[in-house]
Enzyme design. Structure first.
Site, PDB file in Angstrom:
ATOM      1  N   THR A 262      -7.924  -1.771   1.309  1.00  0.00           N
ATOM      2  CA  THR A 262      -7.351  -2.810   0.455  1.00  0.00           C
ATOM      3  C   THR A 262      -7.889  -4.196   0.778  1.00  0.00           C
ATOM      4  O   THR A 262      -8.322  -4.913  -0.132  1.00  0.00           O
ATOM      5  CB  THR A 262      -5.817  -2.768   0.526  1.00  0.00           C
ATOM      6  OG1 THR A 262      -5.379  -1.488   0.061  1.00  0.00           O
ATOM      7  CG2 THR A 262      -5.189  -3.852  -0.321  1.00  0.00           C
TER       8      THR A 262
ATOM      9  N   HIS B 194      -1.083  11.282  -1.359  1.00  0.00           N
ATOM     10  CA  HIS B 194      -0.771  10.344  -2.428  1.00  0.00           C
ATOM     11  C   HIS B 194      -0.325  11.128  -3.661  1.00  0.00           C
ATOM     12  O   HIS B 194      -0.599  12.317  -3.788  1.00  0.00           O
ATOM     13  CB  HIS B 194      -2.010   9.529  -2.810  1.00  0.00           C
ATOM     14  CG  HIS B 194      -2.563   8.705  -1.697  1.00  0.00           C
ATOM     15  ND1 HIS B 194      -3.774   8.042  -1.796  1.00  0.00           N
ATOM     16  CD2 HIS B 194      -2.099   8.425  -0.444  1.00  0.00           C
ATOM     17  CE1 HIS B 194      -4.016   7.399  -0.682  1.00  0.00           C
ATOM     18  NE2 HIS B 194      -3.009   7.613   0.157  1.00  0.00           N
TER      19      HIS B 194
ATOM     20  N   ARG C 106     -15.587   3.868   2.445  1.00  0.00           N
ATOM     21  CA  ARG C 106     -14.580   3.024   3.070  1.00  0.00           C
ATOM     22  C   ARG C 106     -14.591   3.117   4.582  1.00  0.00           C
ATOM     23  O   ARG C 106     -13.967   2.290   5.263  1.00  0.00           O
ATOM     24  CB  ARG C 106     -13.199   3.412   2.548  1.00  0.00           C
ATOM     25  CG  ARG C 106     -12.787   4.839   2.843  1.00  0.00           C
ATOM     26  CD  ARG C 106     -11.424   5.198   2.275  1.00  0.00           C
ATOM     27  NE  ARG C 106     -10.352   4.470   2.940  1.00  0.00           N
ATOM     28  CZ  ARG C 106      -9.079   4.533   2.573  1.00  0.00           C
ATOM     29  NH1 ARG C 106      -8.713   5.284   1.544  1.00  0.00           N
ATOM     30  NH2 ARG C 106      -8.160   3.856   3.235  1.00  0.00           N
TER      31      ARG C 106
ATOM     32  N   ASP D  22       2.155   2.871   3.236  1.00  0.00           N
ATOM     33  CA  ASP D  22       1.319   4.060   3.033  1.00  0.00           C
ATOM     34  C   ASP D  22       1.130   4.865   4.320  1.00  0.00           C
ATOM     35  O   ASP D  22       1.307   6.086   4.337  1.00  0.00           O
ATOM     36  CB  ASP D  22      -0.041   3.608   2.491  1.00  0.00           C
ATOM     37  CG  ASP D  22      -1.085   4.705   2.517  1.00  0.00           C
ATOM     38  OD1 ASP D  22      -1.151   5.495   1.560  1.00  0.00           O
ATOM     39  OD2 ASP D  22      -1.862   4.772   3.504  1.00  0.00           O
ATOM     40  N   LYS D  23       0.799   4.190   5.382  1.00  0.00           N
ATOM     41  CA  LYS D  23       0.440   4.907   6.617  1.00  0.00           C
ATOM     42  C   LYS D  23       1.645   5.658   7.183  1.00  0.00           C
ATOM     43  O   LYS D  23       1.509   6.771   7.703  1.00  0.00           O
ATOM     44  CB  LYS D  23      -0.126   3.908   7.636  1.00  0.00           C
ATOM     45  CG  LYS D  23      -1.408   3.236   7.144  1.00  0.00           C
ATOM     46  CD  LYS D  23      -1.940   2.236   8.149  1.00  0.00           C
ATOM     47  CE  LYS D  23      -3.047   1.373   7.542  1.00  0.00           C
ATOM     48  NZ  LYS D  23      -4.117   2.142   6.909  1.00  0.00           N
TER      49      LYS D  23
ATOM     50  N   GLU E  72      -1.573  -7.928   1.917  1.00  0.00           N
ATOM     51  CA  GLU E  72      -1.252  -6.502   1.887  1.00  0.00           C
ATOM     52  C   GLU E  72      -0.225  -6.140   2.952  1.00  0.00           C
ATOM     53  O   GLU E  72      -0.402  -6.459   4.131  1.00  0.00           O
ATOM     54  CB  GLU E  72      -2.505  -5.661   2.130  1.00  0.00           C
ATOM     55  CG  GLU E  72      -2.207  -4.160   2.069  1.00  0.00           C
ATOM     56  CD  GLU E  72      -3.250  -3.287   2.744  1.00  0.00           C
ATOM     57  OE1 GLU E  72      -3.317  -2.088   2.397  1.00  0.00           O
ATOM     58  OE2 GLU E  72      -3.980  -3.791   3.624  1.00  0.00           O
TER      59      GLU E  72
ATOM     60  N   SER F 202      -6.834   4.369  -1.765  1.00  0.00           N
ATOM     61  CA  SER F 202      -6.726   2.909  -1.723  1.00  0.00           C
ATOM     62  C   SER F 202      -8.054   2.217  -1.988  1.00  0.00           C
ATOM     63  O   SER F 202      -8.059   1.052  -2.413  1.00  0.00           O
ATOM     64  CB  SER F 202      -6.193   2.469  -0.356  1.00  0.00           C
ATOM     65  OG  SER F 202      -4.896   2.973  -0.128  1.00  0.00           O
TER      66      SER F 202
ATOM     67  N   ASP G 195       0.848  -1.200   0.000  1.00  0.00           N
ATOM     68  CA  ASP G 195       0.000   0.000   0.000  1.00  0.00           C
ATOM     69  C   ASP G 195       0.885   1.252   0.000  1.00  0.00           C
ATOM     70  O   ASP G 195       1.722   1.433   0.874  1.00  0.00           O
ATOM     71  CB  ASP G 195      -0.906   0.003   1.220  1.00  0.00           C
ATOM     72  CG  ASP G 195      -2.089   0.937   1.063  1.00  0.00           C
ATOM     73  OD1 ASP G 195      -1.876   2.118   0.750  1.00  0.00           O
ATOM     74  OD2 ASP G 195      -3.232   0.485   1.238  1.00  0.00           O
TER      75      ASP G 195
ATOM     76  N   HIS H 143       2.372   8.682   4.948  1.00  0.00           N
ATOM     77  CA  HIS H 143       1.474   9.783   5.328  1.00  0.00           C
ATOM     78  C   HIS H 143       2.057  10.574   6.503  1.00  0.00           C
ATOM     79  O   HIS H 143       1.908  11.797   6.577  1.00  0.00           O
ATOM     80  CB  HIS H 143       0.098   9.248   5.728  1.00  0.00           C
ATOM     81  CG  HIS H 143      -0.830   9.002   4.585  1.00  0.00           C
ATOM     82  ND1 HIS H 143      -1.244  10.003   3.737  1.00  0.00           N
ATOM     83  CD2 HIS H 143      -1.433   7.870   4.154  1.00  0.00           C
ATOM     84  CE1 HIS H 143      -2.074   9.499   2.827  1.00  0.00           C
ATOM     85  NE2 HIS H 143      -2.200   8.204   3.057  1.00  0.00           N
TER      86      HIS H 143
ATOM     87  N   ASP I  51      -1.016  -0.033  -4.761  1.00  0.00           N
ATOM     88  CA  ASP I  51      -2.314   0.552  -5.108  1.00  0.00           C
ATOM     89  C   ASP I  51      -2.172   1.959  -5.679  1.00  0.00           C
ATOM     90  O   ASP I  51      -2.874   2.343  -6.597  1.00  0.00           O
ATOM     91  CB  ASP I  51      -3.260   0.540  -3.904  1.00  0.00           C
ATOM     92  CG  ASP I  51      -2.639   1.121  -2.649  1.00  0.00           C
ATOM     93  OD1 ASP I  51      -1.435   1.479  -2.666  1.00  0.00           O
ATOM     94  OD2 ASP I  51      -3.345   1.226  -1.634  1.00  0.00           O
ATOM     95  N   HIS I  52      -1.263   2.748  -5.126  1.00  0.00           N
ATOM     96  CA  HIS I  52      -1.047   4.114  -5.593  1.00  0.00           C
ATOM     97  C   HIS I  52       0.358   4.539  -5.177  1.00  0.00           C
ATOM     98  O   HIS I  52       0.978   3.953  -4.287  1.00  0.00           O
ATOM     99  CB  HIS I  52      -2.085   5.071  -5.001  1.00  0.00           C
ATOM    100  CG  HIS I  52      -2.134   5.034  -3.499  1.00  0.00           C
ATOM    101  ND1 HIS I  52      -1.172   5.618  -2.704  1.00  0.00           N
ATOM    102  CD2 HIS I  52      -3.024   4.443  -2.645  1.00  0.00           C
ATOM    103  CE1 HIS I  52      -1.475   5.398  -1.425  1.00  0.00           C
ATOM    104  NE2 HIS I  52      -2.588   4.677  -1.359  1.00  0.00           N
TER     105      HIS I  52
ATOM    106  N   ASP J 284      -9.961  -2.141   6.476  1.00  0.00           N
ATOM    107  CA  ASP J 284      -9.345  -1.057   5.718  1.00  0.00           C
ATOM    108  C   ASP J 284      -9.534  -1.325   4.224  1.00  0.00           C
ATOM    109  O   ASP J 284      -9.825  -2.440   3.799  1.00  0.00           O
ATOM    110  CB  ASP J 284      -7.869  -0.950   6.087  1.00  0.00           C
ATOM    111  CG  ASP J 284      -7.291   0.427   5.810  1.00  0.00           C
ATOM    112  OD1 ASP J 284      -8.042   1.331   5.420  1.00  0.00           O
ATOM    113  OD2 ASP J 284      -6.074   0.589   5.993  1.00  0.00           O
TER     114      ASP J 284
END
Length: 629
Positions: free
Chosen positions: A172, A426, A183, A342-343, A337, A119, A65, A346, A384-385, A170
């Protein structure tokens, strides 16, 4: 050595030692001509060897992710050096790039590209083959439900798994097990306000957690236990917590590493949730700050709160593969995953995202080891991104941090899309997608994220029309029943559905919803007091396919052996455009008629025999059917 040869199990295991010693400087010189070259001679034959015909028995999809090319490069430089290779992520022989944009759902921009997706939309793309809006969990732009790869694989008789280091609700992991309009609808408490059309009390399928229980993946492992403490407010399990509901519906519920280790079979579905929220990260946080790149380079340190090694992503992947492979009759589909790349990106936490990338790399090694030994498994690794971290030359006006890499050199990492304390954004870059095994060539070149859905479905040979998979649905009833007597309703052939509803006429009496397991269900009803002919109709919730059978309520003692099998009609699913190809009538033509003296409708002798065989198989699989009523 070419990376094309590194997917073998022995080499992948040996390469793990390199990752474990990632912070030591490389001993290889880089100063001479060819010292930094990665290819060892001509690669033509190696590439030919890597390209195999499609047609896999199993597919393992691993998602990092937020793992864009920049995040992979940051991790590689830090862990194994600029000239090194991540032993899992960099080992897959066929590599391409794919586009990841989502779509706008608002009136002014409806259907136009949204270039920086989230995501939820990106997961929906590979899970369903359909572009949607940010926040969508396997629904289209208008909020209509879309079947996921995992649901389709289930319906085709494959075993399925969903593994994540995030909350299992979450985005994904959720796209494979639920369809909701937002989501954020983890449990009943949020669904009523944020996804009212999905709420059970409004006639919807429920929250992500509740739909997860409907979907019945064979193995579900991750975080997110807190949502299962919530209580259902409507439906069959109203007033019970989701934990209680899971137990009642036959799940093997595990909360600790020891409990997971004790699970030896996925004959009953496994639900393992090991943290209230997301898993703790591998490395302790090391945050970029304003001007932080000017400080002395640092080395990442282990997070003391990290879960034990037997709950690492690699360990969970190993357990999921072991359970799915040992119990799979027709192969399996598994999604894994690595969530917190990702987290931590961020949060501008460079060490956090590097450690999570290493965790995913080790899970990829597990998948490649299995695939190399199995010979019939497609492994796909992607993201995913893209995200915001960048390797830069000097301290930027934004946030930055300096790390000492495996080369012994400083690496400056910058985060420039939010101020300190904010959430980094993102980015919209295309992403790497890489594969190994049968059908791997289909990721080569430039594809779109939605292509991954078709690559996987085609590799597994999945029938995607769920209504057609329920088209042979039958209902078997006693020939006759005394007034007020309990009797069984046996349903078979409803493979395209996860749940069903049942109606007893002519009263009519709503018999409620029941689980469908391997296309089958067993319900108990009470006969009406009115003497005469009555009908039971069952309808698949996901496909709209209906099947009906009649029985007689008689004053005398009922027959203990005679049964009736239903005629069934298949209707196009309102949420699945492909369902319009389903057969209109299941049991027409020669051989159908009435049982003498009862008027009960039956199919021809051939179909009755088939139904009896199916009932025998149901008895063999009684461990699952016992929880379907």
């Amino acid at each position: 050595m070419s990376t094309l040869t590194r997917a073998g199990s022995a080499l992948a295991l040996a390469a793990l030692a390199l990752a474990l010693g990632a912070t030591s400087a490389t001993a290889d010189p880089l100063t001479g001509t060819g010292d930094a070259a990665r290819n060892d001679g001509d690669q033509t034959q190696a590439l030919r060897d890597a390209v195999r015909d499609p047609g896999a028995r199993n597919v393992i999809l691993l998602i990092g992710d937020g793992m864009g090319d920049s995040e992979i490069t940051v991790a590689r430089n830090y862990l194994v050096g600029a000239a090194g290779e991540l032993p899992g992520i960099d080992a897959l022989p066929v590599t391409g790039q794919y586009t990841t944009y989502s779509l706008h759902a608002d009136d002014q921009l409806y259907g136009l590209p949204d270039y920086t997706p989230d995501s939820a939309a990106t997961g929906t793309a590979w899970a369903t083959g359909t572009k949607s809006y940010d926040g969508a969990i396997s629904v289209d732009l208008d909020g209509a439900d879309l079947p996921s790869l995992l649901e389709i694989a289930n319906a085709n008789g494959l075993r399925t798994g969903d593994v994540s280091t995030a909350e299992i609700q979450d985005a994904t992991p959720a796209v494979q097990v639920a369809s909701v309009t937002s989501r954020r609808c983890y449990g009943p408490s949020t669904t009523s306000t944020q996804c009212p059309t999905n709420a059970l009390e409004n006639g919807g399928a429920g929250s992500i957690s509740e739909q997860l229980l409907d979907t019945r993946a064979d193995v579900t492992l991750g975080g997110g236990a807190a949502s299962f403490d919530e209580t259902a407010v409507a439906g069959r399990w109203a007033g019970q917590t989701l934990w209680q509901q899971a137990t009642d519906r036959g799940y093997q519920v595990v909360r600790t590493a020891a409990e997971l280790a004790a699970v030896t079979s996925a004959d009953a579905p496994v639900l393992g949730l090991f943290t209230p929220g997301n898993f703790p990260t591998r490395f302790a946080p090391a945050y970029a700050t304003a001007g932080g790149g000017d400080a002395a380079p640092i080395t990442c340190s282990e997070n003391p709160d990290r879960l034990t090694p037997d709950l690492s992503l690699a360990a969970l992947t190993t357990k999921a593969i072991d359970l799915l492979d040992s119990d799979a009759e027709n192969g399996f589909f598994l999604q894994v995953e690595g969530a917190s790349i990702d987290k931590r990106d961020h949060a501008a936490d460079a060490c956090g995202q590097i450690g999570e990338t290493q965790d995913l790399d080790e899970a990829v090694q597990v998948a490649l080891d299995f695939a190399a030994a199995d010979g019939n498994t497609l492994v796909i690794v992607t993201a995913d991104h893209a995200h915001t971290s960048q390797i830069v030359d000097a301290t930027t006006p934004g946030l930055s941090i300096s790390l000492t890499t495996a080369d012994g050199a400083p690496m400056l990492v910058s985060y420039g899309t939010a101020p300190q304390g904010g959430s980094q954004q993102h980015t919209g870059s295309q992403l790497r997608v890489a594969a190994y095994g049968p059908g791997a060539a289909n990721v080569a070149g430039l594809t779109d994220q939605t292509d991954t859905f078709f690559t996987i479905a085609d590799a597994l040979g999945l029938e995607r029309d769920l209504a057609s998979l329920s088209a042979d649905a039958t209902v078997t009833l006693p020939e006759s029943v005394a007034p007020g007597q309990p009797f069984e309703i046996r349903v078979a052939g409803l493979a395209g559905d996860k749940t069903l509803s049942a109606l007893l006429q002519s009263d009519p009496v709503d018999l409620g919803a029941s689980d469908v397991v391997d296309g089958a269900a067993v319900l108990t009803a009470t006969a009406p007091t009115e003497v005469g002919e009555h009908t039971v109709t069952v309808t698949g919730t996901q496909t709209g396919v209906s099947a009906a059978a009649t029985f007689q309520v008689v004053a005398s003692s009922p027959s203990a052996t005679a049964t009736a099998t239903a005629t069934a009609t298949a209707e196009a699913s309102p949420t699945d455009p492909a369902a319009s190809t389903a057969a209109a009538v299941i049991a027409g033509g020669g051989g159908s008629g009435s049982l003498p003296g009862t008027g009960a409708q039956v199919l021809g002798a051939t179909l009755v025999a088939a139904a009896l065989i199916a009932l025998g198989l149901l008895l063999v699989r009684a461990r699952r059917i016992a929880h379907a009523a």
